[in-house]
Design a protein around this motif. Structure first.
Motif, short mmCIF file in Angstrom:
data_model
loop_
_atom_site.label_atom_id
_atom_site.label_comp_id
_atom_site.label_asym_id
_atom_site.label_seq_id
_atom_site.Cartn_x
_atom_site.Cartn_y
_atom_site.Cartn_z
N ILE A 129 9.80 2.23 -39.25
CA ILE A 129 11.06 2.81 -39.72
C ILE A 129 11.31 4.15 -39.03
N ALA A 130 10.26 4.98 -38.98
CA ALA A 130 10.42 6.30 -38.37
C ALA A 130 10.85 6.18 -36.91
N PHE A 174 9.59 15.15 -52.45
CA PHE A 174 8.46 15.14 -51.52
C PHE A 174 7.49 16.26 -51.87
N VAL A 203 4.75 -0.27 -41.69
CA VAL A 203 6.20 -0.39 -41.85
C VAL A 203 6.86 0.98 -41.72
N LEU A 204 6.26 1.99 -42.36
CA LEU A 204 6.82 3.35 -42.29
C LEU A 204 6.88 3.84 -40.84
N PHE A 233 6.62 14.92 -44.96
CA PHE A 233 7.92 14.48 -45.46
C PHE A 233 8.76 15.65 -45.93
N GLY A 255 24.37 3.54 -37.99
CA GLY A 255 22.99 3.12 -37.77
C GLY A 255 21.99 4.12 -38.32
N VAL A 256 22.21 5.41 -38.03
CA VAL A 256 21.26 6.44 -38.49
C VAL A 256 21.14 6.42 -40.01
N LYS A 312 1.90 -0.76 -45.67
CA LYS A 312 3.02 0.17 -45.88
C LYS A 312 3.12 1.19 -44.77
N ILE A 313 1.96 1.69 -44.32
CA ILE A 313 2.02 2.74 -43.30
C ILE A 313 2.55 2.18 -41.98
N VAL A 326 9.95 0.62 -49.11
CA VAL A 326 8.55 0.88 -48.74
C VAL A 326 7.94 1.92 -49.65
N GLU A 356 17.83 5.56 -33.37
CA GLU A 356 19.24 5.63 -33.76
C GLU A 356 19.78 7.05 -33.54
N GLU A 357 18.97 8.05 -33.87
CA GLU A 357 19.42 9.43 -33.69
C GLU A 357 19.64 9.73 -32.21
N ARG A 370 17.01 18.04 -34.45
CA ARG A 370 16.54 17.17 -35.52
C ARG A 370 15.60 16.11 -34.96
N VAL A 387 10.30 16.87 -42.91
CA VAL A 387 11.43 16.02 -42.50
C VAL A 387 12.68 16.42 -43.28
N ARG A 444 27.09 4.53 -34.19
CA ARG A 444 25.74 5.11 -34.13
C ARG A 444 25.42 5.85 -35.40
N TYR A 464 13.59 3.17 -46.15
CA TYR A 464 12.55 3.95 -46.81
C TYR A 464 12.36 3.55 -48.27
N ARG A 509 12.50 3.69 -35.63
CA ARG A 509 13.89 3.19 -35.62
C ARG A 509 14.84 4.36 -35.81
N ILE A 510 14.51 5.24 -36.80
CA ILE A 510 15.37 6.38 -37.07
C ILE A 510 15.49 7.25 -35.82
N VAL A 518 19.48 3.02 -41.51
CA VAL A 518 18.05 2.84 -41.31
C VAL A 518 17.25 3.60 -42.37
N HIS A 519 17.78 4.74 -42.79
CA HIS A 519 17.09 5.49 -43.84
C HIS A 519 16.97 4.69 -45.12
N LEU A 567 6.76 13.92 -37.84
CA LEU A 567 6.61 12.68 -38.60
C LEU A 567 5.96 11.58 -37.77
#
Lengths: 402, 393
Positions: B211-212, A399, B207-208, B354, A202-203, B204-205, A213, B218-219, B264, B357, A199, A210, B214-215, A206-207, B272
């Motif tokens: 992704i978010a 950021f 896809v983002l 971000f 995976g975390v 892009k947004i 993109v 996974e968490e 988290r 995040v 797991r 980013y 998915r994260i 996946v990052h 996000l």
């Protein structure tokens, strides 16, 4: 640690090589051979290094060595070998025995095994062990010539003894429970650890998505572009960092696995005790019944029901001469039996004494090693956290510039 | 002439001077000058014979003169928000109306009235109204005022007024007709650039957003496994003596890291995920706005084309053309200003989200680090104690 071999001799398993050969059924097989290098410690003086002696061995030869040691020294907790097949894998690890990472971890495990044996006060003095390290050819024949296989106890006999023994030493019973618990808890821990690793992988990974993109997005932005682009780079770094982290953790898992297998070795010593104790109890029981028979024949009283008693009632008593002969034979057997029982008792006590001494030695080693392993696990976690802090601090800076 | 838009709102028939636009912009940057405060809270479910629905309490506090009172409390349902949004779009076809949360949730939700769903929706509705309040033009819209202040029966009677269904359909037909012809032909360069930008941004947004999610997933899986991991060490410590403390220490560290992971995750889902989702909706809205601008331009272009074929009598139609030209200019200016404003806000939102995040992750790692370092310290202290006692004869 007195004069154990490990102090006099440098031992390493330095390489692993894929080989092909023919097996017992003359079919082609692929296996891995390991290079064992040894060098006497005294031969190194003032910077000059004697060359290392070396020979190749495959896993099955290590197994043969360990079997020999287990049978020959049943009162010793014999160090275990690394696993034969990859177990407790999480999805990124290969379950393939030929996988280079598996082979590498096995090489380390085999070296560890040899070092453990070489630092054991009793085992290091064994001649077969010494020739395993130094004699290239014909070693297998030498081992088999010792006839150790004949001394091995059958599994069935051992199982039988476990169920039927009446008075095992309480300490061994406790030890048996402990080794069962240890086995169960470590395998549970390893299973969950593998899932956690999966797991975590995976975390992090996946990052990594980013990066691309952000890069593509930055192409249409004027002010935000730079911040996005560089943040994406840090996300890539983050995603990549997990590979090293988890590889290190595998070594921790291997340390735990060693003690999982050690639990089995502990169990084996307990089994041997149960077997000896059961043997002793059977011999004592046999002796008691013979003595009883003798008494009955001598006094003519039948204290317990016996088929003999019944048949003699039905078919008539035996002649006095027959009876005399029987008594004499029994008395001989009783004498033999008493001597045997005495020596078995002595054997049993010696076994308990020497086994318990090794068990105490083992306990200290186990506590020391496991404590160190837990500490090294904490160190690994700390390192992972520090890496995480660095990456996200960098990312935060990017950021905030967006 | 309904195509000119409603008289009630800041009238687009007057050319908007750059000076007044700058003033409006400044007004926004100084939050202390804000004179309209709105909150959306207290979801309540209502059960009637026909349906079940949720209403939200909308509280408005204001110092504006146009409002009869300084405080209002009304209850609104999702339908009412939808109505407001469509009225705003009607009145200001080329302004960027903030996104509303979606009508339905696609996957994963079985019940519309799941607590998490209601809370997410409430937050989004709150944001929707506040974004309108912050918008230099929309904040003075009359329907907006009625939405905030009218009692339930007043609102439903007001809803029934306005251009009827047929005339609204007529508008749509004309819009479609002109879009078939274009509005693209004479499109100013600036808006073509905007179109290209939005196409890429949209992709892009989306896809983002994926992704978010998915994260987050996974968490969550990691968290679930970690929950089991710590207790095994405690279980093990029960059969040990010497190393029991070390094992319990590790168990406690793992449990603390587990809790930190939960925090988290919460950070992601509170910050996000909603923002990225809003911008996915925004990209649809912006594509729509660009299209409507094209349609307005298209009306003008097609009228000009038709009239060009009818020789003479040009004077008769110069008035009409003039009005259409004005309409186009207003639409373009409104869009341009709103676009710049939107981009600024988007940049601000992305930067702050971000950064948040990153801060979230930093907090997570710092907590875990502290926990393991204190465990390590406790272990090495013990080691030194043990070593000292061994040295003594």
């Amino acid at each position: 640690m007195e004069d154990c071999l490990a102090k006099k001799m440098e031992i390493t398993v330095s390489e692993a090589e894929k080989r092909t050969g023919r097996n017992a059924m003359n079919m082609q097989e692929t296996y891995t051979a390991y290079l064992i290098e040894t060098r006497a410690v005294e031969s190194q003086g003032e910077g000059q290094c004697a060359p290392m002696d070396s020979l190749w061995r495959r896993y099955s030869e290590f197994e043969l060595l360990r079997n020999y040691l287990s049978v020959t020294y049943p009162h010793i907790v014999v160090p275990p070998l690394p696993e034969k097949r990859a177990d407790f894998v999480w999805h990124k690890l290969s379950a393939d025995n030929m996988d280079p990472d598996f082979v590498e971890r096995r090489r380390i495990g085999l070296e560890n095994f040899l070092l453990r044996v070489a630092s054991h006060p009793v085992l290091c003095q064994d001649k077969i062990f010494y020739s395993f390290l130094t004699q290239e050819g014909g070693w297998k024949e030498v081992v088999n010539e010792t006839g150790f296989q004949l001394k091995a106890d059958s599994r069935l006999k051992a199982l039988n003894a476990t169920f039927r023994v009446k008075n095992p030493d309480k300490r061994f019973t406790e030890l048996k429970h402990y080794s069962d618990e240890l086995q169960s808890v470590i395998s549970h821990l390893l299973r969950v650890r593998a899932r956690v690793a999966d797991r975590l992988y995976g975390v992090y990974k996946v990052h990594g998505n980013y990066g691309r993109v952000f890069s593509e997005w930055s192409a249409i932005e004027k002010e935000m572009g730079d911040g996005l682009q560089s943040a994406g780079h840090h996300m890539d770094v983050y995603a990549a960092s997990i590979d090293d982290i988890l590889e290190e953790e595998e070594h921790y898992a291997d340390q735990l696995k060693e003690y999982l297998f050690y639990a089995e070795a502990l169990r084996a010593v307990c089994r041997k005790h149960e077997l000896m104790q059961y043997d002793l109890e059977m011999a004592a029981q046999d002796l008691t019944s013979k003595k009883q028979q003798c008494e009955e024949l001598a006094t003519g009283t039948v204290r317990t029901f016996s088929l003999k008693g019944m048949t003699s009632k039905l078919f008539g008593q035996e002649t006095p001469e027959q009876r005399e002969a029987k008594i004499k034979a029994l008395e001989e057997q009783i004498q033999e039996g008493e001597e045997q029982l005495k020596s078995k008792n002595l054997e049993g006590r010696d076994f308990v004494k020497s086994a318990w001494a090794d068990i105490e030695r083992f306990k200290e080693q186990k506590n020391h090693d496991l404590k160190e392993a837990l500490i090294s696990y904490a160190v690994m976690q700390i390192s992972m956290c520090k890496k995480g802090i660095q990456v996200w601090t960098n990312a935060k800076e990017c950021f905030s510039k967006m | 002439d309904t195509s000119l838009g409603e008289v009630n709102s800041f009238s687009p028939s007057m050319p908007i001077s750059p000076a007044s636009m700058i003033n409006q912009y400044k007004f926004e940057d100084e939050p202390e000058l804000r004179d309209l405060f709105i909150t959306v809270d207290d979801p309540e479910s209502h059960i009637t014979a026909i349906e079940t629905f949720i209403t939200y309490r909308v509280v408005t506090k204001t110092s504006r003169g146009e409002f009869d009172s300084s405080e209002y409390e009304v209850r609104r349902r999702y339908q009412d928000f939808l109505w407001l949004k469509s009225k705003l779009e009607e009145a200001h076809p080329t302004l960027i109306i903030p996104p509303l949360p979606e009508k339905f949730i696609m996957k994963g939700m079985v019940e519309r009235f799941n607590e998490e769903f209601i809370e997410t929706r409430r937050k989004a509705l709150h944001k929707f109204l506040n974004r309108i309040a912050d918008h230099p033009t929309l904040t003075f819209n009359e329907d907006f005022k009625i939405f905030l202040t009218a009692q339930a029966w007043e609102l439903s009677s007001h809803k029934k007024q306005g251009p009827g269904l047929l005339s609204r359909m007529g508008q749509t037909v004309r819009a479609v007709a002109s879009s078939v012809r274009g509005g693209v032909k004479n499109r100013p360069e600036m808006f073509t650039e905007m179109n290209h930008y939005m196409e890429t941004f949209s992709q892009k947004i989306i896809v983002l957003d994926k992704i978010a999610h998915r994260i987050y997933k996974e968490e969550r899986e990691y968290f679930n496994e970690m929950k089991e991991y710590g207790p095994i060490h405690t279980l093990w410590s029960a059969s040990e003596e010497d190393i029991a403390d070390s094992l319990k220490g590790v168990a406690s560290c793992i449990d603390k890291c587990c809790k930190a992971t939960e925090k988290r995750m919460a950070g992601l889902s509170e910050n996000l995920l909603p923002i990225l989702h809003e911008y996915v909706l925004y990209s649809e809205i912006l594509m729509g706005v660009l299209k409507r601008r094209d349609q307005i331009q298209g009306e003008l272009d097609s009228r000009i084309d038709t009239l060009a074929n009818k020789k003479a009598e040009k004077d008769l139609f110069s008035d009409e053309i003039g009005k259409l030209e004005d309409k186009v200019e207003c639409a373009n200016n409104a869009l341009k200003a709103d676009w710049d404003r939107w981009k600024q806000n988007m940049q601000h939102d992305m930067r702050s989200t971000f950064t948040n995040v990153a801060e979230n992750n930093l907090r997570y790692y710092e907590e875990c680090l502290a926990t393991w370092e204190s465990f390590l310290a406790s272990q090495t202290v013990n080691l030194h104690v043990e070593e000292d006692s061994e040295d003594r004869p």
